[in-house]
Design a protein around this motif. Sequence first.
Motif, PDB file in Angstrom:
ATOM      1  N   UNK A  27      15.401 -24.177  30.467  1.00 45.69           N
ATOM      2  CA  UNK A  27      16.326 -23.786  28.988  1.00 45.69           C
ATOM      3  C   UNK A  27      16.709 -21.821  29.062  1.00 45.69           C
ATOM      4  N   UNK A  28      17.412 -21.082  28.834  1.00 47.82           N
ATOM      5  CA  UNK A  28      17.028 -20.088  28.211  1.00 47.82           C
ATOM      6  C   UNK A  28      16.113 -19.760  27.265  1.00 47.82           C
ATOM      7  N   UNK A  67      20.958 -25.294  36.065  1.00 48.63           N
ATOM      8  CA  UNK A  67      21.199 -23.603  37.022  1.00 48.63           C
ATOM      9  C   UNK A  67      20.434 -23.307  36.026  1.00 48.63           C
ATOM     10  N   UNK A  68      19.485 -21.946  35.861  1.00 45.37           N
ATOM     11  CA  UNK A  68      19.552 -21.320  35.333  1.00 45.37           C
ATOM     12  C   UNK A  68      20.380 -20.870  33.858  1.00 45.37           C
ATOM     13  N   UNK A  69      21.696 -21.044  33.978  1.00 45.58           N
ATOM     14  CA  UNK A  69      22.168 -21.836  32.871  1.00 45.58           C
ATOM     15  C   UNK A  69      22.823 -22.161  32.276  1.00 45.58           C
ATOM     16  N   UNK A  70      22.917 -23.799  32.711  1.00 45.16           N
ATOM     17  CA  UNK A  70      23.405 -25.232  32.439  1.00 45.16           C
ATOM     18  C   UNK A  70      22.507 -26.162  32.546  1.00 45.16           C
ATOM     19  N   UNK A  71      22.135 -26.774  31.469  1.00 43.83           N
ATOM     20  CA  UNK A  71      21.249 -28.174  31.418  1.00 43.83           C
ATOM     21  C   UNK A  71      22.013 -29.171  29.908  1.00 43.83           C
ATOM     22  N   UNK A  93      23.376 -32.994  24.001  1.00 46.52           N
ATOM     23  CA  UNK A  93      23.307 -31.350  24.263  1.00 46.52           C
ATOM     24  C   UNK A  93      23.970 -31.553  25.853  1.00 46.52           C
ATOM     25  N   UNK A  94      24.969 -30.984  26.155  1.00 49.42           N
ATOM     26  CA  UNK A  94      25.149 -29.727  27.504  1.00 49.42           C
ATOM     27  C   UNK A  94      25.803 -28.395  26.812  1.00 49.42           C
ATOM     28  N   UNK A  95      25.032 -28.167  27.217  1.00 44.32           N
ATOM     29  CA  UNK A  95      24.847 -26.287  26.872  1.00 44.32           C
ATOM     30  C   UNK A  95      25.692 -26.193  28.391  1.00 44.32           C
ATOM     31  N   UNK A  96      26.171 -24.489  28.053  1.00 39.60           N
ATOM     32  CA  UNK A  96      26.433 -23.894  29.566  1.00 39.60           C
ATOM     33  C   UNK A  96      26.596 -22.331  28.815  1.00 39.60           C
ATOM     34  N   UNK A  97      25.796 -21.535  29.554  1.00 41.08           N
ATOM     35  CA  UNK A  97      26.252 -19.969  29.205  1.00 41.08           C
ATOM     36  C   UNK A  97      26.647 -19.369  30.707  1.00 41.08           C
ATOM     37  N   UNK A  98      28.067 -19.588  29.619  1.00 44.05           N
ATOM     38  CA  UNK A  98      29.053 -18.825  30.939  1.00 44.05           C
ATOM     39  C   UNK A  98      29.036 -17.443  31.396  1.00 44.05           C
TER      40      UNK A  98
END
Length: 825
Positions: free
Chosen positions: A106-107, A685-689, A737-742
């Motif tokens: 994650x970031x 990927x680098x923005x979704x976890x 937790x689902x995170x998406x840096x969209x």
Amino acid sequence: MKSLALILLLFSLQIAVSQETDTIPRKKINAMRITEAPKIDGVLDEAVWKDVPIATNFVERMPNNGAPAPDSLRTEVKILYDDLGIYFGAVMKDPEIDKIAKELTERDDLGNDDFFFILLNGYNDHQQSFEFVVTAAGVQWDSKITNDNEDSSWNAVWYSDIRINETNWTVEIFIPYSQLRFPEKDVQLWGLNMEREFRRERKRFSWNHVDNSKGAFLIYDGELHNIKNINAPLRLSFQPYVSSYVTSFDGKTEVNFNGGMDLKYGITDAFTLDMILIPDFGQTKFDERVLNLTAFEVQYDEQRAFFTEGTELFSKGDLFYSRRVGSAPTGDVDLNIHEEIVENPATVDLINAMKISGRTNGGLGIGIFNGITERTYAQVKDSISQEKRSVLVEPLTNYNVLVLDQRFGGNSSISFVNTNTTREGDFRDANASGLYADITNKKNTMRYWGRAEGSWVMTNHTQFGIEGGAGLSKISGSHRMSGEVNFRTKDYNIDDLGYTGRTNYINYYGYYGFRYLKPKGGLNNLYLNFNLNFTRRLEPDLYNEFNFNFNSSFTTKKFIYFGGGFETTPFGVNDIYEPREEDRFVKVPGYYDGWAWFETDYRKKFAMGLTYDWYVYSEGWRDEKRIDFYPRYRFSDKWKLFLTTNIILNNEDRGYVNNLDGDIIFGQRDRNTIENAIESQYIFNNVMALNLSFRHYYSDVSYEKFFTLDTDGDLILNPDYHENHNTTYNNWNIDVRFSWWFAPGSQLTLLYRNAIESYQEEAVHDFNRNFDNLFNEPQLHSLSLRISYFLDYNRAKSWFGKKKNIPNTAQASVYADKRKYRMKL
């Protein structure tokens, strides 16, 4: 106090004589101005990257400090700039490109990764820098760094991409000026260092050589020249959010919708206003709650993003414990006959909060925090008439923090901190102030520090307490040492906006350490540390503790980590806190503690750590065993699993249980504590976890006999005391937790939470029965969705056709075509 005076005298004399200058060679590189922005895609094929000065000849920082990087690992960096920001293009050779470590995380999390990072100091003062890291998996990590103290909670909005090629991997980075701080000058001179992590050999290479034998990392940066005629844009951004919660507890279901906004505004080139309007902290990480039998409250980590981001100034002096803002009410409820409390809020709602922070061109850091919490009421019901009434347990309250931190001479500072809590009406108010000096000589070989603090608590009378200390230490070479003295009076109290802990003591501390500065034999690193602590109670004077500690740490050439140590209190301890009453103490027999730990190479798919720690007291069969086991497995670069087991076994421990009309009762108890945790991450990927966090904490306490505390500190057997103090406490938490840096700075988070807490007045040793009891308790089920979006004023105004305010075509292309700086999905 004579020792304190002696150290202060040495402190003053050494400052006077340590004015020699230590020359530090600095590399220099020129940035090139461009008029057409490159596409940030990790491919350095545009014409603007040609014929640009190259920063190269990197030097190994660790483990073999000072060795030149081999040609097979040559790193080359080019730097461009325009009216919008600064661009970096890095090419890193690798002879075995298929072995590059590129674990997805994650970031703001570095895993088993090669990475490239940039350290930028717009004021070129060796004291304040921004750090930007890109891993070989394309993940971003950033921080503020002051005097080697990294604040990784700081998040900037910048753009990057990577490419892995046949013989090298490349990084392309764009950092807008809005994310940096620099003075208003026609010609800029910035501090710059760059580093590369070569993960499979655990080597770190820096552009400007960093001498690990002395001084702080920041003083070893190079210089970035030729940036001319740039202006920092208006730094104004908004982060509106919407959130929704569906919560079920004990048969009741609630649905909530929230909305609010965070605001950031650049007041000047150096200072930023952060403001939170209509706070929402519903998705913060759960607290790792424990059964606390000590004389002190548990100090939990701050989980709320607003209070963890950009806090390096507010941590000065440790006077500010942000969990006080919005914590439990401070007032009591006086009940009449037949009344009972039917609702007593556990926390206080925050109305809003703001902070202003920054540092001037002259090195003066200024931080201002202000938060306001609303009135909070408990509900009381008369059991006969059924009438209800509200009782004010926390009034409208204002919390304020002021920090002034003047840095000078590379690694030195003088700071002033003030915290203030003002409550409406007759509730208590409080104030605390501290003055701090931290001086490093110009050769970066000696450090001297001193501090003085005062606290005022205002109720119907004023309680005043003080804290102070001073010390000096040798901070260079293989042999290092330090000495210090610290004291705190019994009326010192910063609990309204800080965390007090122990009071009424004076402590003398000495340290000697030995380390390897470079690999030797079969070891990359070796650390040996010897510590002495001697503590007395101040009022009335009483011996408290003499403690000797030795600890060690070793790293082999194959990156196996191990170490151990030994600690003892040969003369026992007069514990002045466990009786929970002033002027009383309990005698605790001396102990001998030995421990060992071991960790395998975390570059491997499977890695593990193990710690065993055993305290043996010179009293009966009294002892304490601690076992920590923490394996991890990386299934792939996307999926990993972490397990943690912590076990604490106390046998014949003795501690406080009650106070009956001045008779302080202690109990002899056995206690077993087991904590298990699982964390699993699947990074798409680098923005979704997707992240799973699980923790179960269990602790049971069973008492065998009871004692009365004598005035001389002895415990006298009390066969007539039979109250039940046996306890079993469980705490269970699951977060999925689902995170998406969209988009840059913008995030969608979907969270499911399950929580259970149980407390029984018996010691339940049987695990099956314990879980039966646990799952008979009401469970919290919560599903929440939160969406926040980052809006930059400079970009937003172009969306509405205000392109006439954009100075040139390069700037227009950046803000009009967002795809140029997209993060790759």
